[in-house]
Structure formats: C-alpha cells, structure tokens
Design an enzyme around this catalytic site. Structure first.
Site, PDB file in Angstrom:
ATOM      1  N   ARG A   1       7.812 -16.912 -28.650  1.00 59.63           N
ATOM      2  CA  ARG A   1       9.058 -16.485 -29.306  1.00 59.63           C
ATOM      3  C   ARG A   1       9.316 -14.990 -29.218  1.00 59.63           C
ATOM      4  O   ARG A   1      10.409 -14.557 -28.844  1.00 59.63           O
ATOM      5  CB  ARG A   1       9.049 -16.837 -30.810  1.00 59.63           C
ATOM      6  CG  ARG A   1       9.578 -18.174 -31.146  1.00 59.63           C
ATOM      7  CD  ARG A   1       8.783 -18.724 -32.282  1.00 59.63           C
ATOM      8  NE  ARG A   1       7.407 -18.839 -31.842  1.00 59.63           N
ATOM      9  CZ  ARG A   1       6.934 -19.894 -31.178  1.00 59.63           C
ATOM     10  NH1 ARG A   1       7.702 -20.912 -30.960  1.00 59.63           N
ATOM     11  NH2 ARG A   1       5.680 -19.933 -30.752  1.00 59.63           N
ATOM     12  N   THR A   2       8.339 -14.194 -29.601  1.00 58.05           N
ATOM     13  CA  THR A   2       8.619 -12.763 -29.751  1.00 58.05           C
ATOM     14  C   THR A   2       8.928 -12.153 -28.387  1.00 58.05           C
ATOM     15  O   THR A   2       9.914 -11.439 -28.219  1.00 58.05           O
ATOM     16  CB  THR A   2       7.422 -12.058 -30.422  1.00 58.05           C
ATOM     17  OG1 THR A   2       7.065 -12.807 -31.579  1.00 58.05           O
ATOM     18  CG2 THR A   2       7.775 -10.645 -30.819  1.00 58.05           C
TER      19      THR A   2
ATOM     20  N   ARG B   1       2.853  -5.897 -28.358  1.00 52.92           N
ATOM     21  CA  ARG B   1       1.989  -6.764 -29.168  1.00 52.92           C
ATOM     22  C   ARG B   1       0.558  -6.529 -28.722  1.00 52.92           C
ATOM     23  O   ARG B   1       0.258  -6.497 -27.527  1.00 52.92           O
ATOM     24  CB  ARG B   1       2.339  -8.234 -28.990  1.00 52.92           C
ATOM     25  CG  ARG B   1       1.303  -9.143 -29.634  1.00 52.92           C
ATOM     26  CD  ARG B   1       1.707 -10.571 -29.661  1.00 52.92           C
ATOM     27  NE  ARG B   1       2.773 -10.798 -30.613  1.00 52.92           N
ATOM     28  CZ  ARG B   1       3.187 -12.012 -30.991  1.00 52.92           C
ATOM     29  NH1 ARG B   1       2.618 -13.088 -30.488  1.00 52.92           N
ATOM     30  NH2 ARG B   1       4.161 -12.158 -31.864  1.00 52.92           N
TER      31      ARG B   1
ATOM     32  N   HIS C   1       4.026  -7.792 -38.621  1.00 54.59           N
ATOM     33  CA  HIS C   1       4.895  -8.350 -37.579  1.00 54.59           C
ATOM     34  C   HIS C   1       6.334  -8.109 -38.046  1.00 54.59           C
ATOM     35  O   HIS C   1       7.047  -9.039 -38.454  1.00 54.59           O
ATOM     36  CB  HIS C   1       4.595  -9.841 -37.410  1.00 54.59           C
ATOM     37  CG  HIS C   1       5.194 -10.480 -36.192  1.00 54.59           C
ATOM     38  ND1 HIS C   1       6.180  -9.887 -35.427  1.00 54.59           N
ATOM     39  CD2 HIS C   1       4.943 -11.690 -35.612  1.00 54.59           C
ATOM     40  CE1 HIS C   1       6.512 -10.702 -34.435  1.00 54.59           C
ATOM     41  NE2 HIS C   1       5.767 -11.797 -34.525  1.00 54.59           N
TER      42      HIS C   1
ATOM     43  N   LYS D   1      -9.021  -1.762 -16.863  1.00 50.69           N
ATOM     44  CA  LYS D   1      -9.792  -0.674 -16.236  1.00 50.69           C
ATOM     45  C   LYS D   1     -10.155   0.384 -17.261  1.00 50.69           C
ATOM     46  O   LYS D   1     -10.699   1.433 -16.929  1.00 50.69           O
ATOM     47  CB  LYS D   1      -8.961  -0.034 -15.120  1.00 50.69           C
ATOM     48  CG  LYS D   1      -8.520  -0.995 -14.051  1.00 50.69           C
ATOM     49  CD  LYS D   1      -7.528  -0.302 -13.115  1.00 50.69           C
ATOM     50  CE  LYS D   1      -6.707  -1.324 -12.356  1.00 50.69           C
ATOM     51  NZ  LYS D   1      -5.503  -0.725 -11.790  1.00 50.69           N
TER      52      LYS D   1
HETATM   53  N1   CP Z   1       6.444 -16.118 -34.438  1.00 50.80           N
HETATM   54  C1   CP Z   1       5.800 -15.561 -33.386  1.00 50.80           C
HETATM   55  O1   CP Z   1       5.380 -14.401 -33.441  1.00 50.80           O
HETATM   56  O2   CP Z   1       5.626 -16.409 -32.332  1.00 50.80           O
HETATM   57  P1   CP Z   1       4.962 -16.004 -30.939  1.00 50.80           P
HETATM   58  O3   CP Z   1       3.490 -15.734 -31.216  1.00 50.80           O
HETATM   59  O4   CP Z   1       5.177 -17.166 -30.040  1.00 50.80           O
HETATM   60  O5   CP Z   1       5.627 -14.744 -30.457  1.00 50.80           O
END
Ligand code: CP
Length: 304
Positions: A51-52, A101, A129, A80
């Site tokens: 999703r993100t 991320r 998040h 590396k």
């Molecule tokens: N909700 C969410 O962060 O989903 P993903 O880990 O798929 O990005």
C-alpha cells in the site's frame, strides 16, 4: 525544509488544511493531473510494502510527476555498507521529494537531517507511520464527519504496531477522544505512548484484553495484525497471531454505525465474511491513502 517524520510535524490547523485538500483531490482529480509535471518522487523502501509504496507512486503519477527508487534495500548500495545519510544526499541530486521506509526506528529522521529535499517517513521499524495516520484521519473524517467526540478501540499488536502509535499521537490532540486499548498483556502499547502521550495529555483511555468487553461502546474499531517481523522468536508469534479474530458473530455486538478500519495487510484478524458488512471500511481506507499522499506531496513541494 519541510519533512514529515511524525504525525505531530503537522499542527491541527495544517492537518485540517491537508485533509481539505485531499477531499478536493478526491472530488476533482483532473484539477491536479499536471500539478507535479517535471517533479520526481524517490521511493526508497528498505522494507516490504504494498500500500504505502504503490500509493505514493500512484499519487505522484496522478499528479503528473515521475517516480524512481527501489522496493528492496537488498538491491541498493546499502548492501555495500552505504549509510542512509549518504544515500539521501545522493538521492537529493536525482529527485524533488523522497518517501523512505526502513526497519530501523529513527532512520527517516536521520535521512531528513542530511537531505536537500523533503523526506517523508513511510514507516520506521516499530516506531511511527505518519502517512498511514493521515490516511486514517482522512477516512475517519470523511466517513464519520468528525475527528473529535469519538470512542476508538485499537485492537491487536499495540506494542509493535507503528500505525497505532502514530494514530494515538495524532488523535490525542482532539476534544473528547476516548481510547480503549485492546491487546494481550504481552502486546500492550509501549510506555512512551502510555506515559508520554496518553497520560501526559490527559486523554481518557483504558486497557482491556477481551474485544467483546469493548465492542458495544465503540464508534470506531481499528484492527491491527500481529507484527511477525518484529518478534524475536517464532513461538511467541504463533501463540499471539490468532488472539483476535473479528467475525460476523462479534460484529453483532457492535453499534450499527461502528466503523471498522485496518491499515492492512490483514492476516487472520478480520474474517473475510466481515468484508461485506457495510461497516467494514478498510479497502476504502486504502483508496483514501492515495488522495492524502497526493495532498502531502503538493503541500511539501509548496505547490498547493
Ligand atoms: N498499511 C501499510 O503500511 O501497508 P504496507 O506495509 O503494504 O505499505
């Protein structure tokens, strides 16, 4: 330079403006279709995501911009030994904005300190998040009509679930928000959230173990999966993973207008039979994630 590392990087007023913009994008997508022409988003994902990452990439494409990056740290020069700070300094030469991320708590903050472009925290370990929280707030405000005067049940892995930490941070700023924290003893919210946010801001909350003990009171139930990747041993994960399963029988205990949200991915914690219940809003929530990330990109690039 504006970065979004925590949901608290936006004031309540800035947040309202951002959510208004996201709603306008939802209603009038064509108005924004060329807003980011000539701009590039770097999508730096050292941890798995559906999703993100894809909603950030879709958001930039919907705005007429371009995307570059990696979806696996293993294919980057991190293998590396390159630091996150060096990586973002280099990426600043290639892109106008970056979403990162990383499995380590604080990685996005470290990146922002070395960056020449706005950095968005797309999830740092078990910490925060913030763009999931923006998604959640947009969903709640759009479907419930308000962010105050709500009783919210947060259920599942409240220890490692970073979406829950960010959501508590953000919602604790609104009037008359009451949290019911539903988790097994081992997966209670960390002390820095309980003492540093809930108690410090005098937000009303209570902790319970049984979902059935909270359901009838809730305006909103936020389910989360047990975060397998943050457990130190498989045995503990297996013991915890099916602790909560929301099914049709449990939904009968809830109010007819209780909203069910989940940041997704789901494992077993919401039975598939619940998907057809009109109160299940988690797939709609994923759609709101695109609008709010479009609004965030426009805001950080100072285009809107
Ligand atoms: N909700 C969410 O962060 O989903 P993903 O880990 O798929 O990005």
């Amino acid at each position: 330079m504006n970065h979004i590392i925590s949901p608290l990087d936006l004031s309540v007023e800035e947040l309202d403006k951002l959510l208004d913009l996201a709603n306008d994008i939802e209603r009038n997508p064509e108005k924004y279709a060329h807003a980011c022409e000539g701009k590039r988003l770097a999508s730096l994902f050292y941890e798995p995501s559906t999703r993100t990452r894809l909603s950030f990439e879709a958001a930039m494409m919907n705005l007429g911009g371009k995307v570059l990056g990696f979806s696996d740290g293993g294919s980057s020069s991190a293998t590396k030994g390159e630091s996150v700070s060096d990586t973002i300094r280099v990426v600043s030469c290639y892109a106008d904005i970056a979403a990162i991320r990383h499995p380590k708590e604080g990685a996005a903050l470290v990146a922002s300190m070395a960056s020449q472009i706005p950095v968005i925290n797309a999830g740092d370990g078990g910490h925060q998040h913030p763009t999931q929280t923006l998604t959640d707030l947009l969903t709640i405000r759009s479907l419930k009509g308000r962010l105050d005067n709500l009783t919210i049940g947060l259920c599942g892995d409240l220890k490692f679930g970073r979406t829950v930490h960010s959501l508590i941070d953000a919602l604790a700023r609104y009037e008359n928000v009451n949290f019911i924290l539903i988790s097994p003893e081992e997966l209670r919210v960390p002390g820095y959230i309980r003492d540093g946010v809930l108690q410090k801001t005098n937000v009303s909350y209570r902790e319970v173990v049984r979902l059935e003990d909270a359901l009838a009171e809730l305006d909103l139930l936020y389910m989360t999966r047990v975060q397998k990747e943050r457990f130190f041993n498989e045995e503990d994960y297996i013991r915890m993973k099916d602790f909560y399963i929301l099914d049709e029988a449990k939904m009968k205990l809830a109010s007819p207008d209780m909203l069910v949200l989940h940041p997704l991915p789901r494992v077993n914690e919401i039975a598939v039979e619940v998907d057809k219940d009109p109160r299940a809003a988690y797939f709609k929530q994923a759609q709101y994630g695109v609008y709010v990330r479009m609004a965030l990109i426009l805001t950080l690039l100072e285009i809107a």
